[in-house]
Design a protein around this motif. Structure first.
Motif, PDB file in Angstrom:
ATOM      1  N   LYS A 104       0.838  -1.207   0.000  1.00  0.00           N
ATOM      2  CA  LYS A 104       0.000   0.000   0.000  1.00  0.00           C
ATOM      3  C   LYS A 104       0.870   1.255   0.000  1.00  0.00           C
ATOM      4  CE  LYS A 104      -3.924  -2.188   2.190  1.00  0.00           C
ATOM      5  NZ  LYS A 104      -4.772  -2.276   3.361  1.00  0.00           N
ATOM      6  N   LYS A 105       1.984   1.208   0.705  1.00  0.00           N
ATOM      7  CA  LYS A 105       2.916   2.331   0.732  1.00  0.00           C
ATOM      8  C   LYS A 105       3.515   2.551  -0.655  1.00  0.00           C
ATOM      9  CE  LYS A 105       5.473   5.496   2.693  1.00  0.00           C
ATOM     10  NZ  LYS A 105       4.878   6.788   2.978  1.00  0.00           N
ATOM     11  N   VAL A 106       3.851   1.479  -1.347  1.00  0.00           N
ATOM     12  CA  VAL A 106       4.407   1.592  -2.697  1.00  0.00           C
ATOM     13  C   VAL A 106       3.373   2.221  -3.631  1.00  0.00           C
ATOM     14  CG1 VAL A 106       5.299   0.305  -4.680  1.00  0.00           C
ATOM     15  CG2 VAL A 106       6.056  -0.288  -2.369  1.00  0.00           C
ATOM     16  N   ALA A 107       2.125   1.779  -3.535  1.00  0.00           N
ATOM     17  CA  ALA A 107       1.063   2.364  -4.364  1.00  0.00           C
ATOM     18  C   ALA A 107       0.895   3.847  -4.051  1.00  0.00           C
ATOM     19  CB  ALA A 107      -0.248   1.613  -4.146  1.00  0.00           C
ATOM     20  N   GLU A 108       0.978   4.185  -2.781  1.00  0.00           N
ATOM     21  CA  GLU A 108       0.872   5.593  -2.365  1.00  0.00           C
ATOM     22  C   GLU A 108       2.019   6.416  -2.951  1.00  0.00           C
ATOM     23  OE1 GLU A 108       1.786   7.768   1.788  1.00  0.00           O
ATOM     24  OE2 GLU A 108       0.212   6.231   1.898  1.00  0.00           O
ATOM     25  N   GLN A 116      -7.719   2.949  -9.391  1.00  0.00           N
ATOM     26  CA  GLN A 116      -6.666   2.871 -10.403  1.00  0.00           C
ATOM     27  C   GLN A 116      -5.796   1.638 -10.157  1.00  0.00           C
ATOM     28  OE1 GLN A 116      -3.961   6.191 -10.424  1.00  0.00           O
ATOM     29  NE2 GLN A 116      -3.173   5.696 -12.451  1.00  0.00           N
ATOM     30  N   HIS A 117      -5.584   1.309  -8.898  1.00  0.00           N
ATOM     31  CA  HIS A 117      -4.794   0.145  -8.499  1.00  0.00           C
ATOM     32  C   HIS A 117      -5.395  -1.127  -9.085  1.00  0.00           C
ATOM     33  CE1 HIS A 117      -3.588  -2.949  -5.426  1.00  0.00           C
ATOM     34  NE2 HIS A 117      -2.422  -2.381  -5.626  1.00  0.00           N
ATOM     35  N   ARG A 118      -6.693  -1.320  -8.903  1.00  0.00           N
ATOM     36  CA  ARG A 118      -7.371  -2.516  -9.421  1.00  0.00           C
ATOM     37  C   ARG A 118      -7.323  -2.548 -10.951  1.00  0.00           C
ATOM     38  NH1 ARG A 118     -10.390  -1.515  -4.838  1.00  0.00           N
ATOM     39  NH2 ARG A 118     -11.888  -0.147  -5.842  1.00  0.00           N
ATOM     40  N   GLU A 119      -7.546  -1.400 -11.576  1.00  0.00           N
ATOM     41  CA  GLU A 119      -7.518  -1.332 -13.041  1.00  0.00           C
ATOM     42  C   GLU A 119      -6.121  -1.619 -13.584  1.00  0.00           C
ATOM     43  OE1 GLU A 119      -9.030   2.588 -13.773  1.00  0.00           O
ATOM     44  OE2 GLU A 119     -11.129   1.965 -13.534  1.00  0.00           O
ATOM     45  N   LEU A 120      -5.108  -1.067 -12.932  1.00  0.00           N
ATOM     46  CA  LEU A 120      -3.725  -1.282 -13.360  1.00  0.00           C
ATOM     47  C   LEU A 120      -3.342  -2.755 -13.240  1.00  0.00           C
ATOM     48  CD1 LEU A 120      -1.024  -0.125 -14.323  1.00  0.00           C
ATOM     49  CD2 LEU A 120      -0.511   0.451 -11.938  1.00  0.00           C
ATOM     50  N   ILE A 121      -3.709  -3.373 -12.130  1.00  0.00           N
ATOM     51  CA  ILE A 121      -3.405  -4.797 -11.940  1.00  0.00           C
ATOM     52  C   ILE A 121      -4.078  -5.627 -13.028  1.00  0.00           C
ATOM     53  CG2 ILE A 121      -3.849  -6.806 -10.446  1.00  0.00           C
ATOM     54  CD1 ILE A 121      -3.256  -4.957  -8.059  1.00  0.00           C
TER      55      ILE A 121
END
Length: 134
Positions: A104-108, A116-121
């Motif tokens: 989560k820190k890396v995504a932040e 966007q996280h779910r779409e990117l994955i």
């Protein structure tokens, strides 16, 4: 070029993980092994290699170091001695609470929100699948 962008993003991600995992003396690939075990449970070396897309020659030293550090154990399968099973120790399980949220820190840091996280994955999984099919 897409290849350069993917390569640059992967390297930048690895560098951030390296920095964030340093307090635990873990490498990014070791963290990934732990993450698979935390989410999927006990694994064989073969299934762990499939999940991480690594061959046993690359994976075995990672698992050996995690075993040396008391985070996993390896045992031979009772039915088939050729099969090696990997499972978390109590210390490996306890470590989850401390370091699992690092993703989560890396995504932040990357500025990637939940949607966007779910779409990117999903998009990266599709790209990976298509490349494996070619």
């Amino acid at each position: 070029m897409i290849c350069f962008s993917l390569y640059s993003a992967a390297r930048a991600t690895t560098q951030v993980y390296r920095r964030l995992l340093a307090p635990w003396s873990l490498t990014y690939p070791q963290y990934l092994v732990l993450a698979v075990l935390w989410t999927e449970g006990d694994q064989t070396i073969g299934s762990l290699g499939e999940a991480m897309q690594l061959d046993s020659g690359t994976l075995s030293p990672l698992v050996r170091r995690l075993e040396r550090d008391g985070l996993v154990t390896k045992t031979r399968d009772a039915d088939d001695e050729r099969v090696v099973r990997v499972r978390l120790t109590d210390a490996g399980t306890a470590l989850r609470a401390e370091i699992a949220p690092i993703h989560k820190k890396v995504a932040e840091i990357a500025g990637v929100g939940d949607l966007q996280h779910r779409e990117l994955i999903a998009e990266l999984r599709e790209i990976t699948a298509r490349l494996h099919e070619s």
